[in-house]
Design an enzyme around this catalytic site. Structure first.
Site, PDB file in Angstrom:
ATOM      1  N   TYR A   1     -34.555  -5.011   9.365  1.00  0.00           N
ATOM      2  CA  TYR A   1     -35.948  -4.794   8.977  1.00  0.00           C
ATOM      3  C   TYR A   1     -36.303  -5.631   7.746  1.00  0.00           C
ATOM      4  O   TYR A   1     -37.366  -6.270   7.692  1.00  0.00           O
ATOM      5  CB  TYR A   1     -36.127  -3.305   8.688  1.00  0.00           C
TER       6      TYR A   1
ATOM      7  N   LYS B   1     -39.088  -8.595   7.562  1.00  0.00           N
ATOM      8  CA  LYS B   1     -40.241  -8.428   6.689  1.00  0.00           C
ATOM      9  C   LYS B   1     -40.338  -9.530   5.637  1.00  0.00           C
ATOM     10  O   LYS B   1     -41.444  -9.932   5.256  1.00  0.00           O
ATOM     11  CB  LYS B   1     -40.190  -7.056   6.020  1.00  0.00           C
TER      12      LYS B   1
END
Length: 300
Positions: free
Chosen positions: A167, A171
């Protein structure tokens, strides 16, 4: 001051069946935008089977309030799905002006135990999906000389977080993607920015206590997204954290550092390490050209 209206504008919001995306879609529609509500309909891990129910509920709510919206259940992580999402806007409303990339999934696990599939699946939705949807819209935005792109990063990407290597990587990748879209879109009237929200949603319910649900509601994030998506916003290529009523700019900076012309050894680096890391004075390059030029100037 006048209200920020979106009359005549067409927006695509991905991951808009729940949480942040739902709030973004409702707000834009309430201000006059025509909205494509995209959501695959699975659970927050990307499983559970596709369902058009959540997106359709948002569309029904918009229409009931007098707005215009259509639903789209296609997968942002495939080229065909991304093209279909944008085509839904063209077919229904004749154009596209705004892309809000919000779709995402979680596959949290410590780095030691994270499988390649868990890494790839999160990259596919967050980073690849944002690339594909933006790419599908890009020629339309360029041809009309106008567009707004808002990508969704995370504090986990900007600052790292245990158990979220996939993640966090996705991001932070969105920051680089957004900065490049801003650079390439500048002469075509396309502004691109990225937000790093902190909000209580089904994606964060395991890490943010329910006691903070009201203070960190999605309604505290959408005002920033609305402004960044508006034609009056001229800012581009920037990163903003947002949540709980606070909005702040985050930037990538370079310290003045240390320069030694000629031969340089590891021992030289060691002896000047404090100067390398000294953040008392720094610059914030707007692009790679400014960063490189500063190096050339230091070498003169």
């Amino acid at each position: 001051m006048s209200e920020l209206r979106f009359d005549g504008r067409v927006a695509v919001v991905t991951g808009a069946g729940h949480g942040l995306g739902r709030q973004h879609a409702l707000e834009l529609a309430g201000r006059g935008a025509k909205v494509v509500v995209n959501d695959l309909g699975g659970d927050r891990h990307g499983g559970g089977g596709a369902s058009g129910g959540p997106a359709q509920q948002v569309v029904d709510e918009i229409v009931k309030a007098g707005g215009e919206a259509v639903t789209n259940p296609d997968n942002v992580a495939t080229p065909e799905g991304a093209e279909a999402i944008v085509q839904a806007a063209i077919d229904a409303f004749g154009k596209i002006d705004i892309v809000i990339n919000n779709a995402g999934i979680l596959r949290d696990r410590s780095f030691r135990n994270m499988s390649p599939e868990e890494f790839d699946s999160v990259i596919a939705v967050h980073l690849r999906g944002s690339f594909l949807v933006s790419r599908a819209a890009w020629s339309h935005l360029r041809d009309q000389g106008y567009g707004r792109v808002v990508n969704t990063s995370s504090p986990a990407g900007l600052f790292g977080n245990f158990g979220q290597a996939n993640y966090s990587a996705a991001k932070m990748g969105l920051v680089g993607l957004t900065r490049t879209l801003a650079a390439e879109g500048a002469k075509y009237g396309i502004k691109a920015n990225v937000i790093a929200p902190i909000a209580w949603t089904r994606m964060t319910e395991d890490v943010i206590p329910a006691d903070f649900a009201d203070q960190l509601g999605v309604d505290k994030v959408t005002p920033l997204v609305t402004y960044l998506a508006h034609e009056s916003n001229e800012t581009t290529g920037e990163i903003y954290t947002v949540g709980g009523g606070k909005i702040a700019r985050v930037f990538v900076a370079e310290t003045d550092g240390w320069v030694q012309k000629g031969e340089q050894t590891a021992e030289d680096v060691r002896d000047h390490w404090e100067q390398v890391n000294d953040g008392t004075s720094y610059t914030v390059p707007k692009n790679i050209g400014e960063q490189t030029m500063a190096l050339f100037q230091a070498l003169q």
